[in-house]
Design a protein around this motif. Sequence first.
Motif, mmCIF file in Angstrom:
data_model
loop_
_atom_site.group_PDB
_atom_site.id
_atom_site.type_symbol
_atom_site.label_atom_id
_atom_site.label_comp_id
_atom_site.label_asym_id
_atom_site.label_seq_id
_atom_site.Cartn_x
_atom_site.Cartn_y
_atom_site.Cartn_z
ATOM 1 N N VAL A 94 -39.137 42.573 16.572
ATOM 2 C CA VAL A 94 -37.800 41.994 16.702
ATOM 3 C C VAL A 94 -36.918 42.978 17.462
ATOM 4 N N ASP A 95 -36.318 42.514 18.534
ATOM 5 C CA ASP A 95 -35.394 43.312 19.342
ATOM 6 C C ASP A 95 -34.252 42.384 19.725
ATOM 7 N N ASP A 96 -33.252 42.285 18.841
ATOM 8 C CA ASP A 96 -32.212 41.275 18.985
ATOM 9 C C ASP A 96 -30.900 41.821 18.432
ATOM 10 N N GLY A 97 -29.816 41.119 18.696
ATOM 11 C CA GLY A 97 -28.546 41.451 18.075
ATOM 12 C C GLY A 97 -28.596 41.066 16.601
ATOM 13 N N LEU A 98 -27.923 41.841 15.750
ATOM 14 C CA LEU A 98 -28.003 41.629 14.306
ATOM 15 C C LEU A 98 -27.500 40.246 13.902
ATOM 16 N N TYR A 99 -26.348 39.832 14.406
ATOM 17 C CA TYR A 99 -25.780 38.548 13.996
ATOM 18 C C TYR A 99 -26.700 37.391 14.410
ATOM 19 N N ALA A 100 -27.202 37.425 15.637
ATOM 20 C CA ALA A 100 -28.110 36.369 16.107
ATOM 21 C C ALA A 100 -29.396 36.373 15.291
ATOM 22 N N PHE A 101 -29.905 37.540 14.969
ATOM 23 C CA PHE A 101 -31.123 37.649 14.165
ATOM 24 C C PHE A 101 -30.906 37.032 12.784
ATOM 25 N N MET A 102 -29.769 37.320 12.172
ATOM 26 C CA MET A 102 -29.479 36.776 10.846
ATOM 27 C C MET A 102 -29.285 35.265 10.891
ATOM 28 N N MET A 103 -28.456 34.793 11.804
ATOM 29 C CA MET A 103 -28.064 33.386 11.821
ATOM 30 C C MET A 103 -29.151 32.468 12.388
ATOM 31 N N ASN A 104 -30.061 33.003 13.157
ATOM 32 C CA ASN A 104 -31.128 32.179 13.733
ATOM 33 C C ASN A 104 -32.471 32.468 13.069
ATOM 34 N N THR A 105 -33.024 33.622 13.347
ATOM 35 C CA THR A 105 -34.370 33.954 12.887
ATOM 36 C C THR A 105 -34.479 33.998 11.363
ATOM 37 N N LEU A 106 -33.598 34.770 10.712
ATOM 38 C CA LEU A 106 -33.715 34.922 9.262
ATOM 39 C C LEU A 106 -33.409 33.630 8.508
ATOM 40 N N GLN A 107 -32.349 32.943 8.910
ATOM 41 C CA GLN A 107 -32.004 31.695 8.215
ATOM 42 C C GLN A 107 -33.135 30.680 8.326
ATOM 43 N N GLU A 108 -33.785 30.632 9.464
ATOM 44 C CA GLU A 108 -34.884 29.680 9.653
ATOM 45 C C GLU A 108 -36.149 30.153 8.936
ATOM 46 N N SER A 109 -36.487 31.423 9.064
ATOM 47 C CA SER A 109 -37.725 31.943 8.466
ATOM 48 C C SER A 109 -37.688 31.944 6.944
ATOM 49 N N TYR A 110 -36.589 32.411 6.376
ATOM 50 C CA TYR A 110 -36.491 32.524 4.917
ATOM 51 C C TYR A 110 -35.826 31.302 4.276
ATOM 52 N N ASN A 111 -35.423 30.327 5.091
ATOM 53 C CA ASN A 111 -34.776 29.109 4.595
ATOM 54 C C ASN A 111 -33.566 29.453 3.714
ATOM 55 N N CYS A 112 -32.636 30.192 4.320
ATOM 56 C CA CYS A 112 -31.474 30.652 3.570
ATOM 57 C C CYS A 112 -30.204 30.492 4.411
ATOM 58 N N LEU A 113 -29.068 30.712 3.760
ATOM 59 C CA LEU A 113 -27.770 30.668 4.433
ATOM 60 C C LEU A 113 -27.009 31.944 4.101
ATOM 61 N N PHE A 114 -26.471 32.597 5.111
ATOM 62 C CA PHE A 114 -25.657 33.793 4.909
ATOM 63 C C PHE A 114 -24.197 33.380 4.794
ATOM 64 N N LEU A 115 -23.539 33.862 3.751
ATOM 65 C CA LEU A 115 -22.118 33.607 3.532
ATOM 66 C C LEU A 115 -21.427 34.963 3.433
#
Length: 188
Positions: free
Chosen positions: A106-127
């Motif tokens: 993974v070589d990405d911006g933190l916000y994009a990584f959280m809102m795209n990759t992590l939310q989709e992979s872990y099936n979660c929502l960041f608040l």
Amino acid sequence: GKKNNGYDEISGMRLVEVEPYGDFVLVNPEKNNEGGKKEVKSCKAYSLEYTFNYKKVDIPTGTYNFYNPVDNNNTIMQMIIELMPDWSIGEVDRELIGRWRTFDNVDDGLYAFMMNTLQESYNCLFLFDTFNKKINVKEANRSAYNLPIYLSYNNLLKSVRVTELSEDIVTALSGYGSGDEVSIRSVN
């Protein structure tokens, strides 16, 4: 005709608190001057999590646990907190504890990584709780309560355009049964 006390304080990347909504970051301030008569500053304000855009994530290929409240070393949430030390982990739904996923370099911006990759992979929502600088994470499949939103010219609407779809208008409707044996009258 008078200069506002906060006028000189408006500058890019300044943090402002807007109650009851949270903390915001001012970006791209612009000064407009109308021939010496009146000078006006304007800018956009983004929620405080906008600052996550300035951090870069570099995660090698591997399988990672999302969060573990007992031993949070080498978890995704700990990596986020290491990049954003002013923030802390808030509430994390128990369904996400011990959830593992595999990533390839993974070589990405933190916000994009959280809102795209992590939310989709872990099936979660960041608040984000910008007042307390806490990152809360919810399981995406968890049922949420409905919050009605009313649109009016007094709150969200500036203008409305309504287009009639002529092909979709029905002016007469006839009900028929199946063949001669069943009619709509006998069904009713």
